[in-house]
Write an enzyme that holds these catalytic residues in place. Sequence first.
Site, PDB file in Angstrom:
ATOM      1  N   ARG A 281       0.825  -1.202   0.000  1.00  0.00           N
ATOM      2  CA  ARG A 281       0.000   0.000   0.000  1.00  0.00           C
ATOM      3  C   ARG A 281       0.866   1.262   0.000  1.00  0.00           C
ATOM      4  O   ARG A 281       0.582   2.205  -0.736  1.00  0.00           O
ATOM      5  CB  ARG A 281      -0.994  -0.001   1.156  1.00  0.00           C
ATOM      6  CG  ARG A 281      -0.348  -0.173   2.535  1.00  0.00           C
ATOM      7  CD  ARG A 281      -1.363   0.038   3.648  1.00  0.00           C
ATOM      8  NE  ARG A 281      -2.491  -0.882   3.547  1.00  0.00           N
ATOM      9  CZ  ARG A 281      -3.744  -0.550   3.827  1.00  0.00           C
ATOM     10  NH1 ARG A 281      -4.028   0.655   4.216  1.00  0.00           N
ATOM     11  NH2 ARG A 281      -4.698  -1.440   3.725  1.00  0.00           N
ATOM     12  N   THR A 282       1.913   1.283   0.785  1.00  0.00           N
ATOM     13  CA  THR A 282       2.747   2.488   0.814  1.00  0.00           C
ATOM     14  C   THR A 282       3.503   2.642  -0.497  1.00  0.00           C
ATOM     15  O   THR A 282       3.589   3.734  -1.062  1.00  0.00           O
ATOM     16  CB  THR A 282       3.732   2.412   1.995  1.00  0.00           C
ATOM     17  OG1 THR A 282       2.978   2.262   3.198  1.00  0.00           O
ATOM     18  CG2 THR A 282       4.559   3.681   2.101  1.00  0.00           C
TER      19      THR A 282
ATOM     20  N   LYS B 282      23.625 -11.491   4.384  1.00  0.00           N
ATOM     21  CA  LYS B 282      23.704 -11.797   2.962  1.00  0.00           C
ATOM     22  C   LYS B 282      23.067 -10.684   2.138  1.00  0.00           C
ATOM     23  O   LYS B 282      22.306  -9.884   2.611  1.00  0.00           O
ATOM     24  CB  LYS B 282      23.032 -13.135   2.668  1.00  0.00           C
ATOM     25  CG  LYS B 282      21.559 -13.165   2.953  1.00  0.00           C
ATOM     26  CD  LYS B 282      20.990 -14.542   2.663  1.00  0.00           C
ATOM     27  CE  LYS B 282      19.504 -14.591   3.047  1.00  0.00           C
ATOM     28  NZ  LYS B 282      19.058 -15.827   3.562  1.00  0.00           N
TER      29      LYS B 282
ATOM     30  N   ARG C  33      11.746   2.319   2.399  1.00  0.00           N
ATOM     31  CA  ARG C  33      11.110   1.608   3.509  1.00  0.00           C
ATOM     32  C   ARG C  33      12.145   0.582   3.970  1.00  0.00           C
ATOM     33  O   ARG C  33      12.700  -0.158   3.153  1.00  0.00           O
ATOM     34  CB  ARG C  33       9.837   0.918   3.014  1.00  0.00           C
ATOM     35  CG  ARG C  33       9.311  -0.200   3.903  1.00  0.00           C
ATOM     36  CD  ARG C  33       8.811   0.269   5.250  1.00  0.00           C
ATOM     37  NE  ARG C  33       7.660   1.127   5.149  1.00  0.00           N
ATOM     38  CZ  ARG C  33       6.390   0.719   5.284  1.00  0.00           C
ATOM     39  NH1 ARG C  33       6.120  -0.539   5.493  1.00  0.00           N
ATOM     40  NH2 ARG C  33       5.410   1.579   5.201  1.00  0.00           N
TER      41      ARG C  33
ATOM     42  N   HIS D  58       7.491   7.406  10.316  1.00  0.00           N
ATOM     43  CA  HIS D  58       6.799   7.266   9.040  1.00  0.00           C
ATOM     44  C   HIS D  58       6.163   8.627   8.758  1.00  0.00           C
ATOM     45  O   HIS D  58       4.954   8.792   8.874  1.00  0.00           O
ATOM     46  CB  HIS D  58       5.743   6.160   9.166  1.00  0.00           C
ATOM     47  CG  HIS D  58       5.192   5.681   7.857  1.00  0.00           C
ATOM     48  ND1 HIS D  58       5.503   6.279   6.645  1.00  0.00           N
ATOM     49  CD2 HIS D  58       4.335   4.664   7.568  1.00  0.00           C
ATOM     50  CE1 HIS D  58       4.863   5.631   5.676  1.00  0.00           C
ATOM     51  NE2 HIS D  58       4.149   4.657   6.207  1.00  0.00           N
TER      52      HIS D  58
END
Lengths: 426, 310, 218
Positions: free
Chosen positions: B55-56, B83, B105, B133
Amino acid sequence: MSATSWVLRGVRPLGADPVDLYVEDGVIVDAPLSGAETYDAGGLIALPGLVDLHTHLREPGREDAETVETGTLAAALGGFTAVHAMANTEPVADVAGVVEQVWRLGQDAGHCDVHPVGAVTLGLRGEQIAELGAMAESAARVRVFSDDGHCVHDPMVMRRALEYLRAFDGVIAQHAQDPRLTDAAQMNEGVQSARLGLAGWPAVAEEAVIARDCLLAAHVGGRVHFCHVSTAGSVELVRWAKGKGWNVTAEVTPHHLLLTDDLVSTYDPVFKVNPPLRTAEDVAALRAGLADGTIDAVATDHAPHALEDKETEWAAAAFGMTGLETALSVVVAAMVETGQLDWAGLADRMSVRPARIGRLSGQGQPLVPGAPANLVLVDSEARWTVDPRQSASRGRNTPFAGRELPARVVATFLRGRPTVLDGKPT
Amino acid sequence: MNRHLLSAADLSRDDALLVLDTAEELAHLADRPIKKLPTLRGRTVVNLFFEDSTRTRTSFEVAAKRLSADVINFSAKGSSVSKGESLKDTALTLEAMGADAVVVRHWASGAPHRLAHWIRGSVVNAGDGTHEHPTQALLDAFTMRQRLGRLVGLKVAVVGDVLHSRVARSNVLLLETLGAEVTLVAPPTLLPVGVEAWPCSVSFDLDAVLPKSDVVMMLRVQRERMHGGFFPTTREYSRRYGLDARRMAMLPDEGIVMHPGPMNRGVEIAAEVADSVRSTIVEQVANGVSVRMAVLYLLLGGGPEIEAGA
Amino acid sequence: MTPAHPLPPRPATPRPVSGDPSAARPVLEAADVGRALTRIAHEIVERNRGAAGLVLLGIPTRGVTLARRIAGRIEVVEGTTVPVGSVDVTMYRDDLRLRGIRPLEETEIPPEGIDGTTVVLVDDVLFSGRTVRAALDALSDLGRPRAVQLAVLVDRGHRELPIRADYVGKNIPTSLRETVHVLIDEVDGRDAVLLGPADVSRPGPRRDEDGADQEVVR
């Protein structure tokens, strides 16, 4: 530099009035010898060679981060004549073979004495006690045992190890950190961790273990030393235990004497360290504890890391900071310039007492005739700016980069032989 | 505005209002036949997602495309520390590709701060670990102002897992900047030690706070918290901190219910509450696009020459 | 030719005029402005054979006020209401990267829309033509008018694009370094057009594009 006889002209022992010191065959003597090399040390402060109870030399296993050669050279440049090399190498220094290997590497490098620390438990796993006796009786003559990086958390293992070591006059250097209370912890728990959204590392996780181990040491008559105490509460507990007459000692790192957790705001992992940087109140309590002798020693916890282990997200980065080359200057800034310790006090906390805790007979001795010529000459007036690229250590992870610090090591003598002269390795 | 948007604390009151006002104008775009502006033609926006958040990511993607920017989705999932390519190498790669902005993100708090250290373009924090956020807080403030007509003096209750919530942190900072009064409501185990330094009040009692709240914002309860010992059972959590119809009725008449999504219906919010007329949850999604357009315009519209000179 | 001169975001509307207005001399007084607008209103009606199908769209800020005034005069003459709106061109400008972001102004299209209408764009000053170019781009995203015309209070010359006004209140020959300030009663407290000397605080030969509004970014 092949001279074995030295006249150190105009040194100020522990900051006192200038005198000439004479060195012959590794020992301080009371009269000059003909043919001795003269070193004009006008105004330099002479201290007994510094002793570090807590160094990570990374060899064997992580030679990309540090080797005994590079680490001990850094130590000499920082004024140290003896360091204790922590056991968390790969393989772990939990058997006589590994501690002897490290001890020999130190001998070969020749920059300062290397005293390996033996692991308390096999593989630092905290479960089964390692062969402490074999390490104590090896060529390395180990007296300090530590699972540093890990806490000896099981109270029964700790009790048995404390008891067992009485046979060798050994000491357990405890990394006091309750693992459950610090699960995934990233920084000191408080106002800053709340703001930065990083998992908190509460003071109580350190203090609870210190309290328990003071009681255990008292109960079994063992000797416990606390690595890198970092909180005001820890200082209080050690003060309390010492007041009881128990066999308890403690160290503090230079960085915990100068830096606070607000530096984490940059999320630059150069400030990520175990135990974490704490608050200004903790720093004040640590300084007071070091000044009044509650804290016995300054120990660097020199923890070099490869660049890629630090140039990452905060949470992914390794814990630790380098410290050997900045320790003296940082302690001068935090303690001497603030009037909390004089030069004699500094020598006591950085040489005399750490040597005593490590049972090193040839180190931390007064600068008098007959004593081994382990000493460091310091320019107390100098100021310098820390540049990680100039470091002799392979680690570039100094939290003091770009800072101006007071006092510089000009010369270091290991049993009469200069390892550093004019601020440079010999 | 700063070159980056890393924290809601980066925004002054004027900056924040500029974003909201700009978003308000841009919101009209949705009513037009051609929902596109040429403003960021030739600019490249990289969506760098180390964590799944469809959604973001979609919201930022729509926002950037409506401004005619080129959008590259760079999924760097696999949050393993040991890794994969390091964050720094990824940053250098994006730099070489000529990214004008990186929307990031990340699972690690502070990762956008590190990224900003390594690249020349603008960095927009699209959620970092348990930290912040900021665009979510902006769209929440936008939604509140749209519904209630003001922000100054508004009483906002933020309810739930504050400890691990980047939404809560950004909202507390931004709403304080904009003059609203925030009360955090949570069990003590889900409030961070050190919360007392935040510019807000704290309560453990939702029923006491609701009647005085113009806005109640319900935070998502992460599934892993349900088994983390932060509260005894999900049922007890819902009973004490969940918003059901009975509790919603305690709100003042104009009071609204918000949720950053995705919701756990039946845990922190009852279905009938989520679907009620007081709920702004669908508007929040729409407003997200407008607010993110505003942020991208304000950060990128001026071009690097301006930022270098400012 | 365009100076890459970083400008901070504009302050909230109404924007102040730049330079030192006291050093500027009036070239149009209030009565002149009034007469010019009346004439433009008449010309619009004449050209379009009445007011039917007309929409006036002002370019913020002062263009919107001027559009309202012209609409009022048309109403007096024709007895019909002319829809008035605004079209913000900020997001269509070609100089954002050079001059920095600006806050957005309102775009308000009359509810009837603009498809099939004759749109008269209204601005205060016509200069390089770039603002009008941006407005034409914006219009094409908003609908499809039958025709688009342009009315300006002042044409100061120095066009950089093939654009001309259909209705001009006053042609004022200027040098590139001079400033033109349009003052509007509703915004500035009085009506006037001032011609000022170059603003020495700003380098570069060119002030800005069309419109005193854009000229006064501060």
